[in-house]
Scaffold this active site. Structure first.
Site, PDB file in Angstrom:
ATOM      1  N   ARG A 104       0.838  -1.193   0.000  1.00 25.52           N
ATOM      2  CA  ARG A 104       0.000   0.000   0.000  1.00 25.52           C
ATOM      3  C   ARG A 104       0.867   1.234   0.000  1.00 25.52           C
ATOM      4  O   ARG A 104       1.719   1.386   0.864  1.00 25.52           O
ATOM      5  CB  ARG A 104      -0.821   0.015   1.302  1.00 25.52           C
ATOM      6  CG  ARG A 104      -2.255  -0.193   1.101  1.00 25.52           C
ATOM      7  CD  ARG A 104      -3.071  -0.178   2.326  1.00 25.52           C
ATOM      8  NE  ARG A 104      -2.540   0.274   3.589  1.00 25.52           N
ATOM      9  CZ  ARG A 104      -3.323   0.677   4.580  1.00 25.52           C
ATOM     10  NH1 ARG A 104      -4.623   0.722   4.418  1.00 25.52           N
ATOM     11  NH2 ARG A 104      -2.811   1.034   5.723  1.00 25.52           N
ATOM     12  N   THR A 108      -1.137   7.563  -0.647  1.00 23.59           N
ATOM     13  CA  THR A 108      -2.434   7.454  -1.338  1.00 23.59           C
ATOM     14  C   THR A 108      -3.271   6.273  -0.827  1.00 23.59           C
ATOM     15  O   THR A 108      -4.467   6.216  -1.099  1.00 23.59           O
ATOM     16  CB  THR A 108      -2.212   7.242  -2.847  1.00 23.59           C
ATOM     17  OG1 THR A 108      -1.559   5.967  -3.033  1.00 23.59           O
ATOM     18  CG2 THR A 108      -1.334   8.338  -3.441  1.00 23.59           C
ATOM     19  N   ASP A 200       0.490  -3.180  12.296  1.00 24.76           N
ATOM     20  CA  ASP A 200       0.912  -3.580  10.944  1.00 24.76           C
ATOM     21  C   ASP A 200       1.176  -5.093  10.921  1.00 24.76           C
ATOM     22  O   ASP A 200       2.139  -5.574  11.523  1.00 24.76           O
ATOM     23  CB  ASP A 200       2.180  -2.807  10.561  1.00 24.76           C
ATOM     24  CG  ASP A 200       2.539  -3.015   9.101  1.00 24.76           C
ATOM     25  OD1 ASP A 200       2.687  -4.182   8.682  1.00 24.76           O
ATOM     26  OD2 ASP A 200       2.663  -2.021   8.366  1.00 24.76           O
ATOM     27  N   ASP A 203       4.721  -6.111   9.501  1.00 24.07           N
ATOM     28  CA  ASP A 203       5.820  -5.792  10.419  1.00 24.07           C
ATOM     29  C   ASP A 203       5.803  -6.696  11.644  1.00 24.07           C
ATOM     30  O   ASP A 203       6.850  -7.147  12.121  1.00 24.07           O
ATOM     31  CB  ASP A 203       5.719  -4.328  10.865  1.00 24.07           C
ATOM     32  CG  ASP A 203       6.211  -3.378   9.789  1.00 24.07           C
ATOM     33  OD1 ASP A 203       6.872  -3.839   8.837  1.00 24.07           O
ATOM     34  OD2 ASP A 203       5.920  -2.167   9.894  1.00 24.07           O
TER      35      ASP A 203
HETATM   36  C1  PRP Z   1      -1.230  -4.571   4.409  1.00 24.50           C
HETATM   37  C2  PRP Z   1      -2.092  -5.810   4.515  1.00 24.50           C
HETATM   38  C3  PRP Z   1      -2.902  -5.743   3.261  1.00 24.50           C
HETATM   39  C4  PRP Z   1      -3.096  -4.272   3.075  1.00 24.50           C
HETATM   40  C5  PRP Z   1      -4.477  -3.946   3.505  1.00 24.50           C
HETATM   41  O1  PRP Z   1      -0.164  -4.772   3.567  1.00 24.50           O
HETATM   42  O2  PRP Z   1      -1.363  -6.985   4.644  1.00 24.50           O
HETATM   43  O3  PRP Z   1      -2.254  -6.321   2.141  1.00 24.50           O
HETATM   44  O4  PRP Z   1      -2.143  -3.606   3.907  1.00 24.50           O
HETATM   45  O5  PRP Z   1      -4.769  -2.644   3.264  1.00 24.50           O
HETATM   46  P1  PRP Z   1      -5.877  -2.188   2.224  1.00 24.50           P
HETATM   47  O6  PRP Z   1      -7.099  -2.998   2.519  1.00 24.50           O
HETATM   48  O7  PRP Z   1      -6.060  -0.738   2.571  1.00 24.50           O
HETATM   49  O8  PRP Z   1      -5.354  -2.373   0.841  1.00 24.50           O
HETATM   50  P2  PRP Z   1       1.012  -3.704   3.392  1.00 24.50           P
HETATM   51  O9  PRP Z   1       0.731  -2.792   2.248  1.00 24.50           O
HETATM   52  O10 PRP Z   1       1.291  -3.040   4.694  1.00 24.50           O
HETATM   53  O11 PRP Z   1       2.222  -4.587   2.929  1.00 24.50           O
HETATM   54  P3  PRP Z   1       3.023  -5.708   3.731  1.00 24.50           P
HETATM   55  O12 PRP Z   1       2.081  -6.873   3.925  1.00 24.50           O
HETATM   56  O13 PRP Z   1       4.143  -6.027   2.797  1.00 24.50           O
HETATM   57  O14 PRP Z   1       3.508  -5.144   5.025  1.00 24.50           O
HETATM   58  N1  URA Z   2      -2.461  -3.068   7.025  1.00 27.45           N
HETATM   59  C1  URA Z   2      -2.093  -3.515   8.241  1.00 27.45           C
HETATM   60  O1  URA Z   2      -1.139  -4.304   8.363  1.00 27.45           O
HETATM   61  N2  URA Z   2      -2.764  -3.080   9.310  1.00 27.45           N
HETATM   62  C2  URA Z   2      -3.809  -2.239   9.223  1.00 27.45           C
HETATM   63  O2  URA Z   2      -4.416  -1.889  10.245  1.00 27.45           O
HETATM   64  C3  URA Z   2      -4.172  -1.778   7.941  1.00 27.45           C
HETATM   65  C4  URA Z   2      -3.488  -2.215   6.857  1.00 27.45           C
END
Ligand code: PRP
Ligand code: URA
Length: 209
Positions: A104, A108, A200, A203
């Site tokens: 994400r 944005t 997160d 993380d």
């Molecule tokens: C997180 C999560 C989803 C996304 C959800 O991933 O694992 O994929 O955010 O958010 P959304 O519904 O608003 O799209 P992130 O982009 O943090 O990537 P990561 O899993 O690599 O940490």
């Molecule tokens: N992605 C995450 O990992 N946590 C949230 O709360 C939203 C998006």
């Protein structure tokens, strides 16, 4: 809520999700809980898998059992969805796993694709999209778009926590996709994080951030 949103009412799910949310839960325990929760949710999400009769011989007699008729694909959204694979693979070891890489954009909140090695034409009949968090829904919608373009016919979303905003977004764009969750939380904050949520998910699994 919508007719195709399923929130688990299993006490084990509620118990494990509470441990997962806790700030003091370390990455090792966090990963273990994600894996266990994924298995429990997938068990509920696959109640309607089709089977065909299969004759089997026991030590005493022949009888008619059942075998799964459909090829299943697990589609983890990287990174956080990765932790959900093992728990489900233990239940359905012949499932194919196809990774989709999305992150994400912090400003944005739009999903940005960085990995997709799907072959030409769908190789499975049922796709389970795996991602712990359904926040704005952008990542889930983009993944369903990719899978439908691939030719996938039956797609389900399996997550841990959904925000009302993300559930509405996914449902409005893809009303045919059932959404299976452990909980629906209150809202998204100004940074797009689910509240109360768990922080997160990527993380916390990978010890980054
Ligand atoms: C997180 C999560 C989803 C996304 C959800 O991933 O694992 O994929 O955010 O958010 P959304 O519904 O608003 O799209 P992130 O982009 O943090 O990537 P990561 O899993 O690599 O940490
Ligand atoms: N992605 C995450 O990992 N946590 C949230 O709360 C939203 C998006």
């Amino acid at each position: 809520m919508y007719p195709n949103v399923f929130v688990s009412s299993h006490p084990l799910v509620a118990h494990k999700l509470t441990l997962l949310r806790r700030t003091t839960t370390e990455p090792k325990k966090f990963r273990e809980l994600v894996r266990e929760l994924a298995g429990l949710l997938a068990y509920e999400a696959t109640l309607d898998l089709r089977t065909r009769p299969l004759e089997v011989e026991t030590p005493l007699a022949k009888t008619i059992g059942a075998e799964l008729e459909e090829k299943i694909g697990l589609i983890p959204i990287l990174r956080a969805g990765l932790g959900m694979v093992e728990g489900i693979w233990e239940l359905m070891p012949s499932a194919e796993v196809w990774h989709i890489g999305l992150y994400r954009d912090e400003r944005t909140l739009q999903p940005v694709q960085y990995y997709n090695k799907l072959p030409v034409g769908a190789t499975v009949q049922v796709c389970l999209i795996l991602d712990p968090m359904l926040a704005t829904g952008g990542s889930a919608v983009a993944t369903v778009d990719i899978l439908k373009h691939w030719g996938a016919k039956r797609i389900k979303f399996v997550g841990l926590i959904g925000a009302p905003e993300g559930i509405t977004h996914l449902h409005e764009r893809h009303p045919d996709v059932p959404i299976h969750l452990a909980a629906i939380d209150d809202h998204l904050n100004e940074k797009g994080y689910i509240v109360p949520g768990l922080g997160d998910a990527g993380d916390r699994q990978f010890g980054t951030g």
